[in-house]
Design an enzyme around this catalytic site. Structure first.
Site, PDB file in Angstrom:
ATOM      1  N   TYR A   1      -0.882  -0.567 -10.217  1.00 55.04           N
ATOM      2  CA  TYR A   1      -1.105  -1.896  -9.640  1.00 55.04           C
ATOM      3  C   TYR A   1      -2.442  -2.478 -10.053  1.00 55.04           C
ATOM      4  O   TYR A   1      -3.233  -1.775 -10.631  1.00 55.04           O
ATOM      5  CB  TYR A   1      -0.996  -1.833  -8.114  1.00 55.04           C
ATOM      6  CG  TYR A   1      -1.617  -0.605  -7.451  1.00 55.04           C
ATOM      7  CD1 TYR A   1      -2.984  -0.558  -7.144  1.00 55.04           C
ATOM      8  CD2 TYR A   1      -0.837   0.525  -7.142  1.00 55.04           C
ATOM      9  CE1 TYR A   1      -3.551   0.557  -6.520  1.00 55.04           C
ATOM     10  CE2 TYR A   1      -1.397   1.641  -6.526  1.00 55.04           C
ATOM     11  CZ  TYR A   1      -2.749   1.648  -6.219  1.00 55.04           C
ATOM     12  OH  TYR A   1      -3.292   2.749  -5.618  1.00 55.04           O
TER      13      TYR A   1
ATOM     14  N   CYS B   1       0.111   7.185 -10.791  1.00 55.61           N
ATOM     15  CA  CYS B   1      -0.130   6.192  -9.742  1.00 55.61           C
ATOM     16  C   CYS B   1      -1.612   5.841  -9.709  1.00 55.61           C
ATOM     17  O   CYS B   1      -2.473   6.712  -9.805  1.00 55.61           O
ATOM     18  CB  CYS B   1       0.328   6.754  -8.393  1.00 55.61           C
ATOM     19  SG  CYS B   1       0.365   5.495  -7.101  1.00 55.61           S
TER      20      CYS B   1
ATOM     21  N   TYR C   1       0.856  -1.197   0.000  1.00 58.40           N
ATOM     22  CA  TYR C   1       0.000   0.000   0.000  1.00 58.40           C
ATOM     23  C   TYR C   1       0.888   1.241   0.000  1.00 58.40           C
ATOM     24  O   TYR C   1       1.808   1.356   0.829  1.00 58.40           O
ATOM     25  CB  TYR C   1      -0.928   0.015   1.229  1.00 58.40           C
ATOM     26  CG  TYR C   1      -1.940  -1.114   1.132  1.00 58.40           C
ATOM     27  CD1 TYR C   1      -3.126  -0.956   0.427  1.00 58.40           C
ATOM     28  CD2 TYR C   1      -1.662  -2.365   1.670  1.00 58.40           C
ATOM     29  CE1 TYR C   1      -4.021  -2.009   0.276  1.00 58.40           C
ATOM     30  CE2 TYR C   1      -2.549  -3.427   1.528  1.00 58.40           C
ATOM     31  CZ  TYR C   1      -3.723  -3.234   0.821  1.00 58.40           C
ATOM     32  OH  TYR C   1      -4.600  -4.283   0.652  1.00 58.40           O
ATOM     33  N   SER C   2       0.610   2.171  -0.925  1.00 57.28           N
ATOM     34  CA  SER C   2       1.356   3.433  -0.947  1.00 57.28           C
ATOM     35  C   SER C   2       1.059   4.190   0.338  1.00 57.28           C
ATOM     36  O   SER C   2      -0.100   4.244   0.762  1.00 57.28           O
ATOM     37  CB  SER C   2       0.889   4.314  -2.108  1.00 57.28           C
ATOM     38  OG  SER C   2       0.950   3.630  -3.306  1.00 57.28           O
TER      39      SER C   2
ATOM     40  N   GLU D   1       3.924   4.130 -10.912  1.00 53.74           N
ATOM     41  CA  GLU D   1       3.638   3.025  -9.984  1.00 53.74           C
ATOM     42  C   GLU D   1       2.152   2.676 -10.118  1.00 53.74           C
ATOM     43  O   GLU D   1       1.282   3.367  -9.576  1.00 53.74           O
ATOM     44  CB  GLU D   1       3.947   3.416  -8.542  1.00 53.74           C
ATOM     45  CG  GLU D   1       3.806   2.218  -7.612  1.00 53.74           C
ATOM     46  CD  GLU D   1       4.606   2.414  -6.341  1.00 53.74           C
ATOM     47  OE1 GLU D   1       5.783   2.001  -6.303  1.00 53.74           O
ATOM     48  OE2 GLU D   1       4.065   3.005  -5.402  1.00 53.74           O
TER      49      GLU D   1
HETATM   50  P1  FAD Z   1      -6.932 -10.227  -2.691  1.00 54.40           P
HETATM   51  O1  FAD Z   1      -7.453 -11.110  -1.627  1.00 54.40           O
HETATM   52  O2  FAD Z   1      -5.491 -10.276  -2.992  1.00 54.40           O
HETATM   53  O3  FAD Z   1      -7.776 -10.461  -4.013  1.00 54.40           O
HETATM   54  C1  FAD Z   1      -7.442  -9.752  -5.211  1.00 54.40           C
HETATM   55  C2  FAD Z   1      -8.700  -9.599  -6.067  1.00 54.40           C
HETATM   56  O4  FAD Z   1      -9.176 -10.875  -6.453  1.00 54.40           O
HETATM   57  C3  FAD Z   1      -9.847  -8.926  -5.314  1.00 54.40           C
HETATM   58  O5  FAD Z   1     -10.452  -7.988  -6.167  1.00 54.40           O
HETATM   59  C4  FAD Z   1     -10.802 -10.082  -5.006  1.00 54.40           C
HETATM   60  O6  FAD Z   1     -12.160  -9.642  -4.917  1.00 54.40           O
HETATM   61  C5  FAD Z   1     -10.559 -10.987  -6.191  1.00 54.40           C
HETATM   62  N1  FAD Z   1     -10.852 -12.390  -5.883  1.00 54.40           N
HETATM   63  C6  FAD Z   1     -10.662 -13.081  -4.735  1.00 54.40           C
HETATM   64  N2  FAD Z   1     -11.032 -14.373  -4.873  1.00 54.40           N
HETATM   65  C7  FAD Z   1     -11.461 -14.521  -6.144  1.00 54.40           C
HETATM   66  C8  FAD Z   1     -11.961 -15.626  -6.908  1.00 54.40           C
HETATM   67  N3  FAD Z   1     -12.100 -16.839  -6.381  1.00 54.40           N
HETATM   68  N4  FAD Z   1     -12.308 -15.386  -8.187  1.00 54.40           N
HETATM   69  C9  FAD Z   1     -12.167 -14.158  -8.749  1.00 54.40           C
HETATM   70  N5  FAD Z   1     -11.693 -13.071  -8.071  1.00 54.40           N
HETATM   71  C10 FAD Z   1     -11.348 -13.264  -6.795  1.00 54.40           C
HETATM   72  N6  FAD Z   1      -4.361  -0.637  -2.986  1.00 54.40           N
HETATM   73  C11 FAD Z   1      -5.029   0.349  -2.335  1.00 54.40           C
HETATM   74  O7  FAD Z   1      -6.216   0.217  -2.038  1.00 54.40           O
HETATM   75  N7  FAD Z   1      -4.372   1.509  -1.995  1.00 54.40           N
HETATM   76  C12 FAD Z   1      -3.065   1.723  -2.287  1.00 54.40           C
HETATM   77  O8  FAD Z   1      -2.522   2.793  -1.961  1.00 54.40           O
HETATM   78  C13 FAD Z   1      -2.354   0.681  -2.959  1.00 54.40           C
HETATM   79  N8  FAD Z   1      -1.055   0.844  -3.266  1.00 54.40           N
HETATM   80  C14 FAD Z   1      -0.383  -0.142  -3.915  1.00 54.40           C
HETATM   81  C15 FAD Z   1       0.960   0.043  -4.225  1.00 54.40           C
HETATM   82  C16 FAD Z   1       1.658  -0.929  -4.897  1.00 54.40           C
HETATM   83  C17 FAD Z   1       3.114  -0.699  -5.242  1.00 54.40           C
HETATM   84  C18 FAD Z   1       1.003  -2.137  -5.271  1.00 54.40           C
HETATM   85  C19 FAD Z   1       1.741  -3.210  -6.012  1.00 54.40           C
HETATM   86  C20 FAD Z   1      -0.329  -2.339  -4.947  1.00 54.40           C
HETATM   87  C21 FAD Z   1      -1.049  -1.354  -4.266  1.00 54.40           C
HETATM   88  N9  FAD Z   1      -2.386  -1.523  -3.921  1.00 54.40           N
HETATM   89  C22 FAD Z   1      -3.068  -0.520  -3.286  1.00 54.40           C
HETATM   90  C23 FAD Z   1      -3.108  -2.798  -4.184  1.00 54.40           C
HETATM   91  C24 FAD Z   1      -3.020  -3.721  -2.939  1.00 54.40           C
HETATM   92  O9  FAD Z   1      -1.671  -4.148  -2.774  1.00 54.40           O
HETATM   93  C25 FAD Z   1      -3.881  -4.983  -3.045  1.00 54.40           C
HETATM   94  O10 FAD Z   1      -3.578  -5.641  -4.246  1.00 54.40           O
HETATM   95  C26 FAD Z   1      -5.376  -4.697  -3.005  1.00 54.40           C
HETATM   96  O11 FAD Z   1      -5.739  -4.063  -1.794  1.00 54.40           O
HETATM   97  C27 FAD Z   1      -6.154  -6.029  -3.085  1.00 54.40           C
HETATM   98  O12 FAD Z   1      -5.689  -6.879  -2.075  1.00 54.40           O
HETATM   99  P2  FAD Z   1      -6.703  -7.790  -1.228  1.00 54.40           P
HETATM  100  O13 FAD Z   1      -5.916  -8.637  -0.312  1.00 54.40           O
HETATM  101  O14 FAD Z   1      -7.804  -6.992  -0.662  1.00 54.40           O
HETATM  102  O15 FAD Z   1      -7.335  -8.705  -2.381  1.00 54.40           O
END
Ligand code: FAD
Length: 380
Positions: A380, A338, A157-158, A378
């Protein structure tokens, strides 16, 4: 004026507070006197600014507005956070994360925003310092479904605050987190079993909850500070605004003795509608205080139309100002992108089209921008 002393931490949990967006949340009392919801600094600084603005009309143009208004800025501490030559990197790794504490979780968008985005303040006790533009990793609780017996993967997360945090004491970091919600394409209904793990964990957290933190990581979005009079063109969709909130607080809100910003910061923010705007009060106050140093353009895809009658996306705003943007880039401006990955193809297409209209090769220009370290992405 607020000081870090005013923001010194206590640990009693307060009653729920209602944010200006009408959303309910709770925070650790005193943990963030100048928190996301407490905008008292805005009134103070604007009042002092009106006197300063009157004086400014009579003084030499050599003094930039930021220098003149610096008295109304917020004191930060500890200033040794300025002294390192290199940014901190991966102080805590996935195998040995830091256990931090949630200070507050507040809904950051209005009732008519599609989806939910939360502003999450985390107390790291000054033990996980970072620079503006870096990211933290969060390890959500539970088992990794793909590797049974192992912890969940890190999600990045940024960081949406400066190195001093929202309480200006160097002990907290803020994140801007959008809940990942899964809608079944067949039924159109939410399927909570497939909702994003980490984003929902963070948005559901309560003050006092413990979280596993890694990082800080990332160098590409660090704010170049060698020239305090540089131009920074910041392009964001949704939560992509997070690193820019940090930059802008450092430029316009905080009194940082070794960084007196006198350049131009130009923010382009793309979201669905006005209720989805993030940190709008902060940004609007900078516009009033520093009209010569800050520009802010919004693309509201569900409320505004572009010149062809279609939805207004951030690339349409870029096209509108393309002449100025290209001139600023030619003059050495930094440009940052971003947000969601999907933002880049449309933006690149627009930039390429504009370059061709100007008789320039976009490929050459892009490689030059990269070579000059003016191009920061950046997504994602
Ligand atoms: P996950 O559990 O990882 O799931 C990912 C997606 O898959 C979700 O949309 C979920 O609904 C879907 N999913 C889950 N299961 C299934 C299934 N069976 N079938 C289909 N789809 C499915 N995010 C922010 O909100 N704010 C930020 O500032 C931010 N900054 C970032 C900076 C960087 C450098 C990077 C790489 C990423 C950033 N992100 C940011 C994104 C963050 O890291 C996560 O990827 C995001 O919050 C989703 O993670 P999660 O664990 O909630 O979802």
């Amino acid at each position: 004026m607020a000081t870090a002393a005013a923001a010194a931490s206590q640990v009693a949990v307060s009653a729920p507070v209602v944010s200006s967006r009408g959303a309910r949340s709770s925070r650790i009392q005193g943990g963030s006197n100048l928190s996301f919801t407490n905008r008292s600094w805005i009134g103070t600084t604007l009042a002092s600014e009106s006197k300063v603005a009157a004086q400014r009309r009579h003084v030499s143009k050599v003094l930039c507005s930021v220098q003149q208004a610096s008295k109304s800025k917020v004191a930060v501490t500890p200033l040794h956070l300025e002294s390192a030559k290199e940014p901190p990197l991966n102080t805590y790794k996935p195998k040995g994360p830091y256990t931090a504490t949630i200070v507050s979780v507040e809904r950051a968008v209005g009732p008519n925003a599609p989806g939910e985005t939360c502003h999450v303040v985390i107390d790291h006790g000054g033990n996980v310092p970072y620079w503006e533009g870096q990211s933290y990793g969060i390890i959500p609780p539970g088992e990794n479904p793909k590797k049974p017996g192992n912890p969940q993967n890190v999600r990045l997360y940024s960081i949406a605050s400066t190195r001093y945090g929202d309480s200006f004491d160097g002990k907290t970091a803020s994140l801007c987190v959008r809940r990942a919600v899964y809608y079944d394409p067949q039924t159109g209904k939410e399927d909570p079993s497939k909702n994003g793990v980490c984003s929902n964990f963070l948005c559901n957290s309560k003050p006092g909850d413990k979280i596993q933190l890694t990082g800080p990581s990332g160098k590409i979005m660090l704010l170049p500070e060698d020239d305090p009079n540089a131009t920074h063109i910041m392009i964001a969709t949704g939560t992509g605004v997070a690193p820019y909130r940090g930059y802008l607080r450092r430029m316009f809100m905080e009194d940082v003795p070794n960084y007196r910003f006198g350049g131009l910061a130009w923010l382009f923010l793309g979201v669905a509608n006005s209720d989805s705007l993030l940190y709008d009060e902060e940004f609007t106050s900078y516009l009033k205080q520093y009209p010569d140093n800050f520009r802010f353009d919004k693309a509201l895809s569900r409320e505004q139309k572009n010149k062809n009658g279609g939805k207004m996306y951030v690339q349409d705003k870029i096209e509108e100002y393309s002449d100025e943007i290209f001139k600023l880039l030619d003059g050495g401006a930094h440009i940052y992108f971003c947000g969601l990955k999907g933002m880049m193809p449309g933006i690149q297409e627009t930039l390429k089209k504009v370059a061709e209209q100007r008789g320039e090769s976009w490929d050459q220009k892009l490689s030059q921008l990269k070579k000059n370290k003016q191009w920061h992405v950046e997504v994602y």
